[in-house]
Enzyme design. Structure first.
Site, PDB file in Angstrom:
ATOM      1  CG  HIS A 107      -0.476   0.020   2.523  1.00 38.14           C
ATOM      2  ND1 HIS A 107      -0.187  -1.116   3.236  1.00 38.14           N
ATOM      3  CD2 HIS A 107      -0.166   1.052   3.339  1.00 38.14           C
ATOM      4  CE1 HIS A 107       0.263  -0.787   4.436  1.00 38.14           C
ATOM      5  NE2 HIS A 107       0.287   0.522   4.521  1.00 38.14           N
ATOM      6  CB  CYS A 194     -31.376  -3.689  -7.005  1.00 36.55           C
ATOM      7  SG  CYS A 194     -31.671  -1.929  -6.803  1.00 36.55           S
TER       8      CYS A 194
END
Ligand code: FMN
Length: 306
Positions: A107, A194
Protein backbone atom coordinates in the site's frame (compact mmCIF):
# COMPACT_ATOMS: atom_id res chain seq x y z
CA UNK A 1 -1.67 -17.29 -14.77
CA UNK A 2 -4.38 -15.86 -12.53
CA UNK A 3 -4.75 -12.10 -12.13
CA UNK A 4 -3.57 -12.45 -8.56
CA UNK A 5 -0.42 -14.33 -9.50
CA UNK A 6 0.21 -11.85 -12.24
CA UNK A 7 -0.25 -9.02 -9.82
CA UNK A 8 1.93 -10.34 -7.05
CA UNK A 9 4.94 -10.15 -9.29
CA UNK A 10 3.79 -6.78 -10.47
CA UNK A 11 3.48 -5.56 -6.91
CA UNK A 12 7.04 -6.56 -6.23
CA UNK A 13 8.22 -4.69 -9.27
CA UNK A 14 6.66 -1.39 -8.22
CA UNK A 15 9.78 -0.23 -6.45
CA UNK A 16 11.92 -1.14 -9.42
CA UNK A 17 9.55 0.78 -11.69
CA UNK A 18 9.99 3.87 -9.55
CA UNK A 19 13.75 3.51 -9.53
CA UNK A 20 13.76 2.99 -13.26
CA UNK A 21 11.69 6.12 -13.82
CA UNK A 22 14.14 8.13 -11.78
CA UNK A 23 17.16 6.79 -13.60
CA UNK A 24 15.58 7.34 -17.00
CA UNK A 25 16.00 11.06 -16.88
CA UNK A 26 14.36 11.62 -13.50
CA UNK A 27 11.73 13.76 -15.15
CA UNK A 28 8.15 12.82 -14.47
CA UNK A 29 6.93 15.17 -17.20
CA UNK A 30 8.44 12.71 -19.65
CA UNK A 31 6.14 9.93 -18.43
CA UNK A 32 2.41 9.53 -18.53
CA UNK A 33 0.23 10.34 -15.54
CA UNK A 34 -0.06 7.46 -13.06
CA UNK A 35 -3.59 6.68 -12.09
CA UNK A 36 -4.66 4.21 -9.45
CA UNK A 37 -8.18 3.01 -10.18
CA UNK A 38 -10.05 1.34 -7.35
CA UNK A 39 -13.22 -0.71 -7.39
CA UNK A 40 -15.35 -1.72 -4.40
CA UNK A 41 -18.27 -4.09 -3.85
CA UNK A 42 -20.86 -2.40 -6.04
CA UNK A 43 -22.28 -3.95 -9.15
CA UNK A 44 -20.96 -0.89 -11.01
CA UNK A 45 -17.55 -2.59 -10.83
CA UNK A 46 -18.54 -4.24 -14.09
CA UNK A 47 -17.82 -0.88 -15.74
CA UNK A 48 -14.10 -1.09 -14.99
CA UNK A 49 -13.16 -2.35 -18.49
CA UNK A 50 -15.12 0.48 -20.10
CA UNK A 51 -13.58 3.04 -17.77
CA UNK A 52 -10.09 1.82 -18.60
CA UNK A 53 -10.86 1.91 -22.31
CA UNK A 54 -12.14 5.49 -22.16
CA UNK A 55 -9.21 6.69 -20.09
CA UNK A 56 -6.74 5.14 -22.52
CA UNK A 57 -8.53 6.68 -25.46
CA UNK A 58 -8.24 10.11 -23.87
CA UNK A 59 -4.59 9.67 -22.91
CA UNK A 60 -2.68 6.73 -24.37
CA UNK A 61 0.37 7.49 -22.20
CA UNK A 62 -1.56 7.02 -18.96
CA UNK A 63 -0.11 4.41 -16.60
CA UNK A 64 -2.82 2.45 -14.81
CA UNK A 65 -3.03 0.10 -11.88
CA UNK A 66 -6.19 -1.25 -10.29
CA UNK A 67 -6.91 -2.03 -6.64
CA UNK A 68 -10.03 -4.14 -6.11
CA UNK A 69 -11.61 -5.02 -2.80
CA UNK A 70 -12.45 -8.68 -2.38
CA UNK A 71 -16.18 -7.92 -2.74
CA UNK A 72 -15.55 -6.07 -5.96
CA UNK A 73 -13.88 -9.03 -7.61
CA UNK A 74 -17.22 -10.90 -7.57
CA UNK A 75 -18.32 -8.63 -10.40
CA UNK A 76 -15.37 -9.24 -12.71
CA UNK A 77 -14.23 -12.60 -13.99
CA UNK A 78 -10.57 -13.60 -13.93
CA UNK A 79 -10.59 -13.65 -17.72
CA UNK A 80 -11.97 -10.14 -17.88
CA UNK A 81 -9.39 -8.88 -15.43
CA UNK A 82 -6.58 -10.54 -17.31
CA UNK A 83 -7.71 -9.10 -20.62
CA UNK A 84 -7.52 -5.57 -19.24
CA UNK A 85 -3.76 -5.73 -19.44
CA UNK A 86 -3.59 -3.72 -16.24
CA UNK A 87 -2.10 -4.85 -12.93
CA UNK A 88 -4.99 -5.72 -10.60
CA UNK A 89 -4.06 -5.76 -6.93
CA UNK A 90 -6.08 -7.33 -4.15
CA UNK A 91 -5.84 -7.60 -0.41
CA UNK A 92 -4.02 -10.90 -0.71
CA UNK A 93 -1.21 -9.20 -2.62
CA UNK A 94 -0.32 -7.10 0.44
CA UNK A 95 0.78 -10.19 2.29
CA UNK A 96 2.00 -12.19 -0.69
CA UNK A 97 4.51 -9.46 -1.42
CA UNK A 98 5.62 -9.00 2.18
CA UNK A 99 7.43 -11.84 3.91
CA UNK A 100 10.02 -10.22 6.09
CA UNK A 101 11.37 -6.89 7.29
CA UNK A 102 12.78 -4.91 4.41
CA UNK A 103 10.28 -6.21 1.85
CA UNK A 104 8.24 -3.51 0.13
CA UNK A 105 4.85 -2.74 1.69
CA UNK A 106 2.36 -2.75 -1.16
CA UNK A 107 0.00 0.00 0.00
CA UNK A 108 2.95 2.32 0.53
CA UNK A 109 4.43 1.38 -2.83
CA UNK A 110 1.12 2.19 -4.50
CA UNK A 111 0.77 5.42 -2.57
CA UNK A 112 4.23 6.46 -3.73
CA UNK A 113 3.63 5.37 -7.30
CA UNK A 114 0.29 7.00 -8.09
CA UNK A 115 -0.38 10.64 -8.99
CA UNK A 116 -4.08 10.29 -8.21
CA UNK A 117 -6.63 7.74 -7.05
CA UNK A 118 -10.11 7.28 -8.48
CA UNK A 119 -12.51 5.01 -6.60
CA UNK A 120 -15.21 3.99 -9.09
CA UNK A 121 -17.48 2.62 -7.83
CA UNK A 122 -17.32 3.60 -4.19
CA UNK A 123 -19.76 1.49 -2.18
CA UNK A 124 -21.46 2.46 1.07
CA UNK A 125 -19.17 0.29 3.14
CA UNK A 126 -15.91 1.80 1.87
CA UNK A 127 -17.41 5.29 2.04
CA UNK A 128 -18.08 4.69 5.73
CA UNK A 129 -14.62 3.29 6.26
CA UNK A 130 -12.88 6.25 4.65
CA UNK A 131 -14.98 8.71 6.65
CA UNK A 132 -13.99 6.97 9.85
CA UNK A 133 -10.34 6.50 9.03
CA UNK A 134 -10.51 2.72 8.90
CA UNK A 135 -7.84 0.88 6.99
CA UNK A 136 -8.46 -2.86 7.03
CA UNK A 137 -7.72 -3.68 3.39
CA UNK A 138 -5.37 -2.67 0.60
CA UNK A 139 -7.53 0.16 -0.73
CA UNK A 140 -8.28 1.80 2.59
CA UNK A 141 -4.61 1.52 3.59
CA UNK A 142 -3.61 3.34 0.39
CA UNK A 143 -6.18 6.05 1.11
CA UNK A 144 -5.20 6.38 4.75
CA UNK A 145 -1.56 6.81 3.69
CA UNK A 146 -2.44 9.10 0.78
CA UNK A 147 -0.65 12.49 0.66
CA UNK A 148 -2.80 15.49 1.56
CA UNK A 149 -1.61 17.38 -1.51
CA UNK A 150 -2.66 14.82 -4.11
CA UNK A 151 -6.12 14.23 -5.56
CA UNK A 152 -8.60 11.47 -4.89
CA UNK A 153 -11.90 11.18 -6.74
CA UNK A 154 -14.74 9.20 -5.17
CA UNK A 155 -17.65 7.96 -7.30
CA UNK A 156 -20.37 6.55 -5.03
CA UNK A 157 -22.72 3.88 -6.34
CA UNK A 158 -25.40 2.19 -4.31
CA UNK A 159 -29.07 1.37 -4.10
CA UNK A 160 -31.29 4.43 -3.57
CA UNK A 161 -32.28 3.30 -0.09
CA UNK A 162 -28.64 2.96 0.88
CA UNK A 163 -27.84 6.31 -0.69
CA UNK A 164 -30.66 8.05 1.16
CA UNK A 165 -29.61 6.60 4.49
CA UNK A 166 -28.50 9.57 6.64
CA UNK A 167 -25.07 8.03 7.07
CA UNK A 168 -24.31 8.71 3.40
CA UNK A 169 -24.51 12.48 3.73
CA UNK A 170 -22.80 12.39 7.11
CA UNK A 171 -19.88 10.36 5.75
CA UNK A 172 -19.68 12.45 2.60
CA UNK A 173 -19.62 15.65 4.62
CA UNK A 174 -16.97 14.32 6.97
CA UNK A 175 -14.70 13.42 4.07
CA UNK A 176 -15.14 16.85 2.52
CA UNK A 177 -14.22 18.51 5.79
CA UNK A 178 -11.37 16.27 6.85
CA UNK A 179 -9.87 15.45 3.48
CA UNK A 180 -10.12 18.50 1.21
CA UNK A 181 -8.05 16.81 -1.47
CA UNK A 182 -10.85 14.23 -1.89
CA UNK A 183 -13.67 15.13 -4.27
CA UNK A 184 -16.92 13.44 -5.21
CA UNK A 185 -18.57 12.75 -8.52
CA UNK A 186 -22.13 12.34 -7.34
CA UNK A 187 -24.24 9.39 -8.45
CA UNK A 188 -27.10 9.88 -10.87
CA UNK A 189 -30.72 8.86 -10.89
CA UNK A 190 -31.81 5.99 -13.12
CA UNK A 191 -33.08 2.42 -13.04
CA UNK A 192 -30.59 0.54 -10.89
CA UNK A 193 -29.30 -2.99 -11.32
CA UNK A 194 -31.54 -4.15 -8.45
CA UNK A 195 -34.63 -2.97 -10.37
CA UNK A 196 -35.35 0.13 -8.26
CA UNK A 197 -35.38 3.52 -9.91
CA UNK A 198 -33.77 6.42 -8.12
CA UNK A 199 -30.52 8.12 -7.29
CA UNK A 200 -27.51 5.93 -6.60
CA UNK A 201 -26.19 4.84 -9.99
CA UNK A 202 -22.53 5.60 -10.56
CA UNK A 203 -21.95 8.72 -12.67
CA UNK A 204 -21.38 8.15 -16.39
CA UNK A 205 -18.05 6.55 -17.22
CA UNK A 206 -17.19 9.33 -19.70
CA UNK A 207 -17.40 11.95 -16.93
CA UNK A 208 -15.32 9.87 -14.56
CA UNK A 209 -12.69 9.15 -17.23
CA UNK A 210 -12.29 12.81 -18.09
CA UNK A 211 -11.98 13.93 -14.47
CA UNK A 212 -9.65 11.02 -13.67
CA UNK A 213 -7.18 12.20 -16.26
CA UNK A 214 -7.42 15.81 -15.19
CA UNK A 215 -6.60 14.98 -11.60
CA UNK A 216 -3.86 12.51 -12.53
CA UNK A 217 -2.12 15.18 -14.58
CA UNK A 218 -2.56 17.68 -11.81
CA UNK A 219 -1.24 15.18 -9.27
CA UNK A 220 1.78 14.54 -11.46
CA UNK A 221 2.55 18.26 -11.65
CA UNK A 222 2.14 18.64 -7.88
CA UNK A 223 4.50 15.73 -7.27
CA UNK A 224 6.95 17.26 -9.67
CA UNK A 225 6.85 20.44 -7.65
CA UNK A 226 7.14 18.65 -4.33
CA UNK A 227 10.07 16.61 -5.50
CA UNK A 228 11.81 19.89 -6.13
CA UNK A 229 12.05 19.56 -9.86
CA UNK A 230 10.13 22.77 -10.31
CA UNK A 231 10.81 25.74 -8.14
CA UNK A 232 9.23 29.14 -8.12
CA UNK A 233 11.29 32.21 -8.67
CA UNK A 234 10.13 34.67 -6.09
CA UNK A 235 9.68 38.28 -7.01
CA UNK A 236 10.15 38.09 -10.77
CA UNK A 237 8.67 36.34 -13.72
CA UNK A 238 11.59 33.92 -13.87
CA UNK A 239 11.29 30.22 -13.32
CA UNK A 240 14.14 28.19 -11.96
CA UNK A 241 14.90 24.55 -12.31
CA UNK A 242 16.96 22.06 -10.37
CA UNK A 243 18.04 18.45 -10.80
CA UNK A 244 17.03 17.34 -14.23
CA UNK A 245 17.00 20.92 -15.45
CA UNK A 246 13.29 21.41 -15.17
CA UNK A 247 13.43 25.13 -15.80
CA UNK A 248 16.08 27.66 -16.48
CA UNK A 249 15.86 30.98 -14.73
CA UNK A 250 15.71 33.66 -17.39
CA UNK A 251 15.38 36.56 -15.01
CA UNK A 252 17.62 38.61 -12.86
CA UNK A 253 16.93 38.79 -9.20
CA UNK A 254 14.85 35.66 -8.92
CA UNK A 255 15.13 33.58 -5.83
CA UNK A 256 18.18 31.37 -6.18
CA UNK A 257 16.32 28.30 -5.01
CA UNK A 258 17.91 26.09 -7.60
CA UNK A 259 19.57 28.27 -10.16
CA UNK A 260 22.73 26.28 -9.77
CA UNK A 261 21.55 23.16 -11.56
CA UNK A 262 19.74 23.97 -14.74
CA UNK A 263 21.47 21.56 -17.07
CA UNK A 264 19.67 19.36 -19.54
CA UNK A 265 15.97 18.59 -19.80
CA UNK A 266 13.52 19.72 -22.46
CA UNK A 267 13.43 23.40 -23.41
CA UNK A 268 11.78 25.83 -21.05
CA UNK A 269 8.75 26.58 -23.23
CA UNK A 270 8.06 22.87 -23.70
CA UNK A 271 8.03 22.29 -19.97
CA UNK A 272 5.96 25.35 -19.29
CA UNK A 273 3.43 24.13 -21.81
CA UNK A 274 3.31 20.74 -20.09
CA UNK A 275 2.67 22.31 -16.72
CA UNK A 276 0.01 24.61 -18.05
CA UNK A 277 -1.67 21.60 -19.63
CA UNK A 278 -1.47 19.97 -16.22
CA UNK A 279 -3.57 22.72 -14.75
CA UNK A 280 -1.02 25.29 -13.66
CA UNK A 281 -1.66 28.90 -14.46
CA UNK A 282 1.04 31.40 -15.17
CA UNK A 283 0.84 34.00 -12.48
CA UNK A 284 2.75 36.73 -14.26
CA UNK A 285 5.23 38.69 -12.20
CA UNK A 286 4.80 36.45 -9.21
CA UNK A 287 5.77 33.29 -11.07
CA UNK A 288 3.81 30.09 -10.57
CA UNK A 289 1.84 29.95 -7.39
CA UNK A 290 2.73 26.90 -5.36
CA UNK A 291 0.33 24.08 -6.19
CA UNK A 292 -2.70 24.20 -3.96
CA UNK A 293 -4.74 21.26 -2.82
CA UNK A 294 -7.27 20.66 -5.54
CA UNK A 295 -10.38 22.69 -6.12
CA UNK A 296 -11.97 22.65 -2.80
CA UNK A 297 -15.55 22.58 -3.80
CA UNK A 298 -14.84 18.84 -3.76
CA UNK A 299 -17.52 18.32 -6.30
CA UNK A 300 -17.86 17.37 -9.90
CA UNK A 301 -21.51 16.76 -10.14
CA UNK A 302 -23.22 15.39 -13.22
CA UNK A 303 -26.52 15.55 -11.40
CA UNK A 304 -26.47 17.34 -8.11
CA UNK A 305 -28.14 15.05 -5.64
CA UNK A 306 -27.33 16.46 -2.28
C1 FMN B 1 -24.95 -8.39 -5.83
C2 FMN B 1 -24.55 -7.32 -4.85
C3 FMN B 1 -24.50 -6.01 -5.28
C4 FMN B 1 -24.13 -5.00 -4.40
N1 FMN B 1 -24.13 -3.71 -4.85
C5 FMN B 1 -23.79 -2.73 -3.99
C6 FMN B 1 -23.79 -1.39 -4.43
O1 FMN B 1 -24.07 -1.06 -5.58
N2 FMN B 1 -23.44 -0.43 -3.55
C7 FMN B 1 -23.12 -0.72 -2.24
O2 FMN B 1 -22.84 0.20 -1.48
N3 FMN B 1 -23.07 -2.00 -1.80
C8 FMN B 1 -23.41 -3.01 -2.65
N4 FMN B 1 -23.37 -4.31 -2.21
C9 FMN B 1 -22.91 -4.59 -0.84
C10 FMN B 1 -21.37 -4.60 -0.73
O3 FMN B 1 -20.81 -5.50 -1.67
C11 FMN B 1 -20.96 -4.99 0.69
O4 FMN B 1 -21.34 -3.94 1.56
C12 FMN B 1 -19.50 -5.30 0.84
O5 FMN B 1 -19.24 -5.67 2.18
C13 FMN B 1 -18.62 -4.14 0.45
O6 FMN B 1 -17.27 -4.47 0.69
P1 FMN B 1 -16.10 -3.51 0.19
O7 FMN B 1 -16.46 -2.12 0.57
O8 FMN B 1 -14.88 -4.00 0.92
O9 FMN B 1 -15.95 -3.68 -1.28
C14 FMN B 1 -23.75 -5.33 -3.08
C15 FMN B 1 -23.77 -6.65 -2.66
C16 FMN B 1 -24.17 -7.63 -3.53
C17 FMN B 1 -24.19 -9.06 -3.04
Amino acid sequence: MSPVQHESSNALSLQRTNEHATKEGGNSLSRGPRLLLATTGSVASIKLPLLIKEIRQLEPRVELKVVSTDSSTHFLSSDELESLNVPVLRDKDEWDSWKRMGDPVLHIELRNWADAVVVAPLDANTLAKIANGLCDNLLTCVLRAWPASLPVVLCPAMNTAMYQNPFTSRHTQTIKEVLPNFEFIDPVSKRLACGDTGVGAMAPVSIIAERALEVAKKGMAIKEHEEGKLSVAAGTSGIVGNAGGAFADTSEGGDEISKSSTKGGPPLDERMKALIECGFEWAGAGGFPPPQPLDNGNHASPAKTQ
